[in-house]
Design a protein around this motif. Structure first.
Motif, PDB file in Angstrom:
ATOM      1  N   LYS A 120       0.821  -1.218   0.000  1.00 33.68           N
ATOM      2  CA  LYS A 120       0.000   0.000   0.000  1.00 33.68           C
ATOM      3  C   LYS A 120       0.850   1.261   0.000  1.00 33.68           C
ATOM      4  O   LYS A 120       0.560   2.223  -0.730  1.00 33.68           O
ATOM      5  N   LYS A 121       1.906   1.269   0.784  1.00 35.64           N
ATOM      6  CA  LYS A 121       2.781   2.443   0.872  1.00 35.64           C
ATOM      7  C   LYS A 121       3.453   2.725  -0.473  1.00 35.64           C
ATOM      8  O   LYS A 121       3.539   3.878  -0.914  1.00 35.64           O
ATOM      9  N   ASN A 124       0.888   4.148  -3.013  1.00 37.18           N
ATOM     10  CA  ASN A 124       0.581   5.563  -2.771  1.00 37.18           C
ATOM     11  C   ASN A 124       1.729   6.468  -3.218  1.00 37.18           C
ATOM     12  O   ASN A 124       1.499   7.542  -3.784  1.00 37.18           O
ATOM     13  N   TYR A 125       2.955   6.026  -2.977  1.00 38.79           N
ATOM     14  CA  TYR A 125       4.124   6.788  -3.429  1.00 38.79           C
ATOM     15  C   TYR A 125       4.180   6.835  -4.959  1.00 38.79           C
ATOM     16  O   TYR A 125       4.470   7.883  -5.557  1.00 38.79           O
ATOM     17  N   PHE A 127       1.647   6.682  -7.031  1.00 37.22           N
ATOM     18  CA  PHE A 127       0.619   7.609  -7.515  1.00 37.22           C
ATOM     19  C   PHE A 127       1.091   9.062  -7.407  1.00 37.22           C
ATOM     20  O   PHE A 127       0.849   9.878  -8.300  1.00 37.22           O
ATOM     21  N   LYS A 128       1.759   9.384  -6.321  1.00 34.36           N
ATOM     22  CA  LYS A 128       2.263  10.752  -6.138  1.00 34.36           C
ATOM     23  C   LYS A 128       3.298  11.104  -7.198  1.00 34.36           C
ATOM     24  O   LYS A 128       3.285  12.209  -7.758  1.00 34.36           O
ATOM     25  N   THR A 186      -9.957   7.768 -10.265  1.00 26.34           N
ATOM     26  CA  THR A 186      -9.658   8.252  -8.916  1.00 26.34           C
ATOM     27  C   THR A 186     -10.755   9.162  -8.386  1.00 26.34           C
ATOM     28  O   THR A 186     -11.197   9.027  -7.239  1.00 26.34           O
ATOM     29  N   LYS A 381      -6.499  -1.199  -6.400  1.00 23.09           N
ATOM     30  CA  LYS A 381      -6.786  -0.453  -5.173  1.00 23.09           C
ATOM     31  C   LYS A 381      -8.283  -0.259  -5.005  1.00 23.09           C
ATOM     32  O   LYS A 381      -8.827  -0.384  -3.903  1.00 23.09           O
ATOM     33  N   ASN A 385     -10.550  -1.561  -1.845  1.00 25.80           N
ATOM     34  CA  ASN A 385     -11.408  -0.671  -1.062  1.00 25.80           C
ATOM     35  C   ASN A 385     -12.842  -1.150  -1.059  1.00 25.80           C
ATOM     36  O   ASN A 385     -13.528  -1.107  -0.045  1.00 25.80           O
TER      37      ASN A 385
END
Length: 393
Positions: A120-121, A124-125, A127-128, A186, A381, A385
């Motif tokens: 997950k981490k 998210n990185y 995506f940024k 998103t 993702k 969710n």
């Protein structure tokens, strides 16, 4: 012990963030390649990076991948290539070997990330980083438009369009179409109320490729279907959108502009395909008729880079033959689609397939499978969710 622990932590950190590292590295190398090409110079940096990455992917997959059936599949594709090359003249040229490696690159990339899933981490990185690159390149597009900066042009003096530091029009098309679907997935019904998605939508108007404009229409249509629940209103708006884009298409191809000029001189098909039909008729078919035997129609055979039509599904058959081409496409799809295909994901996949029919280099540009893996993480993702929400009810 401490040294071993440190090495192990570095290794884990590298694997977890490898996709982000690839994204940054390939974008920067592509930007460098465009800068060098603009100066009428050449560089082997891009090809060298891709070769090193491919070698690493192959070694890692051979060591760690457990599902041997896919390794057998890649071996069969390699055998098809060897046979096809063996029975045509001027075989095993550097061009054909390089193109072969380009076709294999996305397969090994998908195999690698099917083996090394992201946490997950890391996602998210990733995506940024992706959003940062989208915004950075889009700012360069705007600067190119405002100040007429030649290096940011899509077509280098041929016709209107700005794509920032993306090297080719094909890369620009897929990069921005995938970016649009990324933000749509998103933000969903909030797509036109978030500054990032609005900004990218506006920037796409200046990229200048026909497929991008189709992508904008597809995004509007998908957004309306997300926003509007009543089926009757959906159909009415869908019909209105089709009519609007039909009128725009008519004006572009039959009334004014570059595409109208191409239609008048070479016909509507050449205008729609940007002369790719001419490449097919004048380059691809003569190459096939002069060099192919019966086996080549099944397994392919490629010996001239200039004979490519730039229509991807045709080029797949040209390189791999009928059996090899079908085999390659099925393998590509199965390795990539590891997520649940809901309506938006299906719409995205179908639209990309539609674009591939009229464009080239989807399967051979090494940056495109990286973008595909990013949007796959969005799909995965979303499924996670949804499962969490369902389990909490």
């Amino acid at each position: 012990m401490k040294n071993n622990s440190l090495k192990n932590n570095i290794r884990i950190l590298f694997i977890d963030n490898f996709l982000s590292i690839l994204l940054i590295t390939f974008f920067c190398s592509e930007a460098y390649g465009k800068t060098v090409a603009f100066s009428n110079e050449t560089t082997i940096l891009q090809s060298s990076i891709k070769l090193v990455v491919l070698i690493y992917l192959v070694i890692d997959v051979l060591i760690n991948y457990k599902k041997k059936n896919y390794l057998i599949t890649v071996t069969l594709l390699s055998l098809f290539f060897i046979i096809g090359q063996y029975i045509i003249p001027n075989s095993y040229s550097s061009e054909s070997i390089i193109l072969f490696s380009k076709y294999l690159f996305p397969l090994f990339l998908f195999l690698y990330f099917n083996c090394h899933t992201l946490n997950k981490k890391s996602v998210n990185y990733l995506f940024k980083v992706f959003e940062l690159i989208i915004i950075l390149n889009s700012l360069l597009v705007i600067l190119g438009v405002l100040f007429d900066i030649s290096i940011f042009e899509t077509y280098q003096f041929a016709r209107f369009g700005y794509n920032g530091l993306l090297r080719t029009s094909s890369t620009s098309t897929y990069f921005y179409i995938i970016s649009l679907f990324y933000f749509l997935y998103t933000y969903r019904e909030h797509f036109f109320s978030k500054w990032k998605s609005i900004f990218v939508f506006i920037v796409c108007l200046f990229v200048g490729t026909k497929s991008i404009y189709l992508g904008l229409g597809a995004i509007i249509l998908a957004f309306l279907f997300l926003k509007i629940r009543a089926k009757k209103q959906r159909y009415i708006l869908g019909i209105l959108l089709i009519l609007v884009f039909s009128v725009i298409g008519y004006l572009l191809f039959f009334e004014f502009g570059k595409f109208n000029q191409i239609r008048e001189s070479n016909g509507i098909i050449s205008s729609i395909l940007s002369y790719r039909d001419q490449l097919f008729l004048n380059k691809t078919l003569p190459n096939i008729s002069e060099n192919w035997g019966p086996v080549n129609y099944l397994l392919g055979g490629f010996n001239d880079i200039s004979s490519r039509s730039q229509l991807d599904f045709i080029d797949i058959l040209h390189f791999w033959g009928i059996i090899g081409g079908i085999f390659y496409l099925i393998t590509y799809y199965k390795l990539y689609v590891t997520f649940y295909i809901n309506k938006i994901a299906l719409f995205c996949i179908v639209f990309l397939i539609f674009i591939i029919f009229f464009a080239g280099n989807f399967f051979t540009y090494s940056t495109i499978p990286i973008y595909l893996l990013i949007i796959r993480e969005v799909f995965l993702k979303s499924k996670t969710n949804a499962n969490n929400e369902h389990s909490n009810k």
